[in-house]
Design an enzyme around this catalytic site. Structure first.
Site, PDB file in Angstrom:
ATOM      1  N   GLU A  38      40.576  34.166  35.308  1.00 54.68           N
ATOM      2  CA  GLU A  38      39.396  33.349  35.587  1.00 54.68           C
ATOM      3  C   GLU A  38      38.338  33.372  34.493  1.00 54.68           C
ATOM      4  O   GLU A  38      37.253  33.937  34.673  1.00 54.68           O
ATOM      5  CB  GLU A  38      38.752  33.771  36.909  1.00 54.68           C
ATOM      6  CG  GLU A  38      39.705  33.692  38.078  1.00 54.68           C
ATOM      7  CD  GLU A  38      39.031  34.004  39.406  1.00 54.68           C
ATOM      8  OE1 GLU A  38      37.845  34.372  39.406  1.00 54.68           O
ATOM      9  OE2 GLU A  38      39.694  33.880  40.436  1.00 54.68           O
ATOM     10  N   GLU A  97      46.213  33.942  43.305  1.00 52.79           N
ATOM     11  CA  GLU A  97      45.316  34.565  44.292  1.00 52.79           C
ATOM     12  C   GLU A  97      45.035  33.550  45.381  1.00 52.79           C
ATOM     13  O   GLU A  97      44.870  32.352  45.085  1.00 52.79           O
ATOM     14  CB  GLU A  97      43.957  34.952  43.683  1.00 52.79           C
ATOM     15  CG  GLU A  97      43.987  36.171  42.826  1.00 52.79           C
ATOM     16  CD  GLU A  97      42.609  36.517  42.247  1.00 52.79           C
ATOM     17  OE1 GLU A  97      41.578  36.184  42.866  1.00 52.79           O
ATOM     18  OE2 GLU A  97      42.594  37.128  41.172  1.00 52.79           O
TER      19      GLU A  97
HETATM   20  C1  GCO Z   1      38.247  36.572  41.823  1.00 53.23           C
HETATM   21  C2  GCO Z   1      38.882  37.810  41.426  1.00 53.23           C
HETATM   22  C3  GCO Z   1      39.123  38.822  42.499  1.00 53.23           C
HETATM   23  C4  GCO Z   1      38.191  38.805  43.694  1.00 53.23           C
HETATM   24  C5  GCO Z   1      38.617  37.809  44.721  1.00 53.23           C
HETATM   25  C6  GCO Z   1      37.740  37.760  45.954  1.00 53.23           C
HETATM   26  O1  GCO Z   1      38.924  35.577  41.915  1.00 53.23           O
HETATM   27  O2  GCO Z   1      37.046  36.558  42.027  1.00 53.23           O
HETATM   28  O3  GCO Z   1      40.060  37.557  40.764  1.00 53.23           O
HETATM   29  O4  GCO Z   1      38.956  39.966  41.731  1.00 53.23           O
HETATM   30  O5  GCO Z   1      38.147  40.038  44.277  1.00 53.23           O
HETATM   31  O6  GCO Z   1      38.625  36.538  44.185  1.00 53.23           O
HETATM   32  O7  GCO Z   1      36.438  37.376  45.612  1.00 53.23           O
END
Ligand code: GCO
Length: 502
Positions: free
Chosen positions: A211, A408
């Site tokens: 990200e 994710e």
């Molecule tokens: C993100 C990160 C994760 C977070 C998850 C929940 O996308 O922010 O990769 O580390 O913990 O998204 O907020």
């Protein structure tokens, strides 16, 4: 539950059953988590199926789970420093211990094996591998990731290692202001090469960055006020932000080259981006055309996803920046646009769009406070965002056959452990099931959707939220470090076993 009951239930029977389950939970009786999933009553099971070999996985990140902050030669990252600043995280907590995964990884791998996942996405702590960010490798750091990868492989689980999940070595922040300096691109490339050389025999699947939008655009830096994530920098101009993002993009491209050049065998290189998904308010041509326009025009897609996939900033975005555009050195765009083996999509939410009679040809539908959420203020529940996000990558970014996996997807839960240590996180099951149907729709329509990694294997350090938000399939009791698989863990186990949405 008695499976011989006739469906559909009438309202009275339904209420009686719900009350019985609620009472059973309150009394702490066992949850109906095990057993073979029954076929859905409304659709044939094959309609919700996934192809053989679909990557069922789960995900974590180093600073969020490892702990062992000072163990075996690791030096601080920007998150170690930031989380110590007054008011930076909820209750002033840090990732010093987190889930103590550094010392408990073998048990955590067993939890994954029992879950049935064949893929696991984790991240490497740069300052555990190279404590000063550049220079000497830490043999004990290498050894930790080697033992982790070997334990995974012994259980038939493919390791997917993210090189950068927001934890820049503090030494590089001190030395040249981290991502704000072009110097970081070379150090990152050297780190990628060192990781591939030292671990490439046991890790073949790499994710360059997690990200860029979050760490370089939204959270770590902010215009006119300090960022609420590490390094918590306040930027004065849009140009400074565009430049920070540009360095992350160049680092990604150099990282791809370094991984491929230094791996002992063929490797698989991806990146994980939480690009914004624009969902047509109704699936008609006019609204779909509006969503496509928004997808390429809006920040940060225009200045992060597009260059990553096409090697060019969105032209109208670039023109709109005027003297605030980033400085681009000759060759940078080619470096940034390295071909990827796959794209990881971190998808939590999306934005509804409709066609509009204005200059842009679209209008974003504003969200509101009481829109259904996944226990986080920003986590609006928009299950179609997976489907449209992936379609738009293919259609709008000109990468129709690029394999995509969901790197994710998840929500925080509001469930507490009952007297028998069970956590009935039905909110997470509802959320994941709805999003998974969106993944399955892509599969069913023949889009190159190859895998699903729910966030997260276990509750962990949720950045500025500290330990107050629980995203895990497994509950972590932080006082004892006990792991308690939640109901969603058992549900996901059924999904994997049946290879379909259950
Ligand atoms: C993100 C990160 C994760 C977070 C998850 C929940 O996308 O922010 O990769 O580390 O913990 O998204 O907020």
């Amino acid at each position: 539950m008695n499976m011989e009951t006739q469906f559909p239930l009438n309202r009275r029977d339904f209420m009686a059953r719900t009350a019985a389950v609620t009472a059973a939970l309150a009394a702490g009786s066992a949850l109906p988590a095990r057993g073979k999933p029954v076929a859905e009553t409304s659709r044939a099971p094959e309609a919700l199926a996934f192809p053989k070999g679909f990557w069922w996985g789960t995900a974590t990140a180093a600073y969020q789970i490892e702990g062992g902050a000072n163990a075996d030669g690791r030096k601080p990252s920007i998150w170690d420093t930031f989380s110590r600043q007054a008011g930076a995280t909820k209750d002033g907590l840090t990732g010093d211990v987190a889930c103590d995964h550094y010392h408990r990884f073998e048990d955590d791998v067993k939890l994954m094996a029992d879950l049935g996942v064949k893929h696991y996405r984790f991240s490497i702590s740069w300052s555990r591998l190279i404590p000063d960010g550049r220079g000497a490798l830490n043999p004990k750091g290498v050894d930790f990731y080697r033992r982790l990868a070997e334990a995974l492989r012994a259980h038939g689980i493919t390791p997917h290692a993210t090189l950068y999940h927001w934890d820049l070595p503090q030494a590089l922040q001190d030395r040249y202001a981290g991502w704000q300096s072009r110097e970081v691109t070379k150090d990152y490339a050297d780190y990628a090469a060192a990781a591939a050389r030292s671990l490439g025999d046991v890790i073949t699947h790499w994710i360059t960055m997690n990200e860029i939008s979050c760490f370089a655009f939204w959270n770590g830096y902010n215009l006119g006020k300090p960022g609420h994530h590490a390094p918590g920098i306040e930027l004065k101009t849009r140009k400074e932000r565009a430049q920070t993002v540009h360095h992350a993009l160049v680092a990604h491209g150099l990282g791809c080259q370094a991984l491929r050049a230094s791996s002992p065998g063929r490797c698989h290189v991806a990146t994980a981006e939480n690009f914004t998904s624009f969902v047509p308010i109704v699936e008609t041509e006019e609204h779909l055309a509006a969503a496509r326009r928004a997808f390429v025009a809006e920040e940060p897609n225009a200045c992060i996803l597009l260059p990553l996939l096409t090697g060019a900033y969105n032209q109208s975005w670039l023109e709109g920046q005027g003297d605030q555009a980033p400085e681009v050195v000759e060759g940078d765009l080619e470096t940034i646009g390295q071909p990827l083996d796959a794209l990881g999509f971190n998808c939590y939410s999306g934005i509804y769009v409709r066609a509009a009679d204005n200059r842009r040809g679209y209008e974003l539908i504003p969200m509101f406070d009481n829109f259904p959420k996944g226990n986080m203020p920003w986590l609006n529940i928009v299950p179609e965002s997976i489907y449209w996000g992936v379609r738009m990558v293919g259609e709008a970014a000109g990468q129709a056959r690029l394999p995509v996996f969901i790197s994710e997807n998840g929500c925080a839960d509001g469930a507490a452990a009952n007297a028998r240590h069970e956590v009935a996180d039905v909110d997470r099951i509802m959320y994941l099931r709805a999003y998974l149907r969106s993944v399955q729709r892509l599969v069913a329509e023949g889009h190159p959707m190859v895998g699903y990694f729910p966030w997260s294997l276990m509750d962990n350090f949720e950045w500025a939220e500290g330990y107050t938000k629980r995203f895990g399939l497994v509950r972590v009791d932080y006082a004892t470090q006990e792991r308690i698989p939640k109901l969603s863990y058992h549900w996901y186990r059924h999904v994997i076993q049946a290879n379909r949405v259950v």
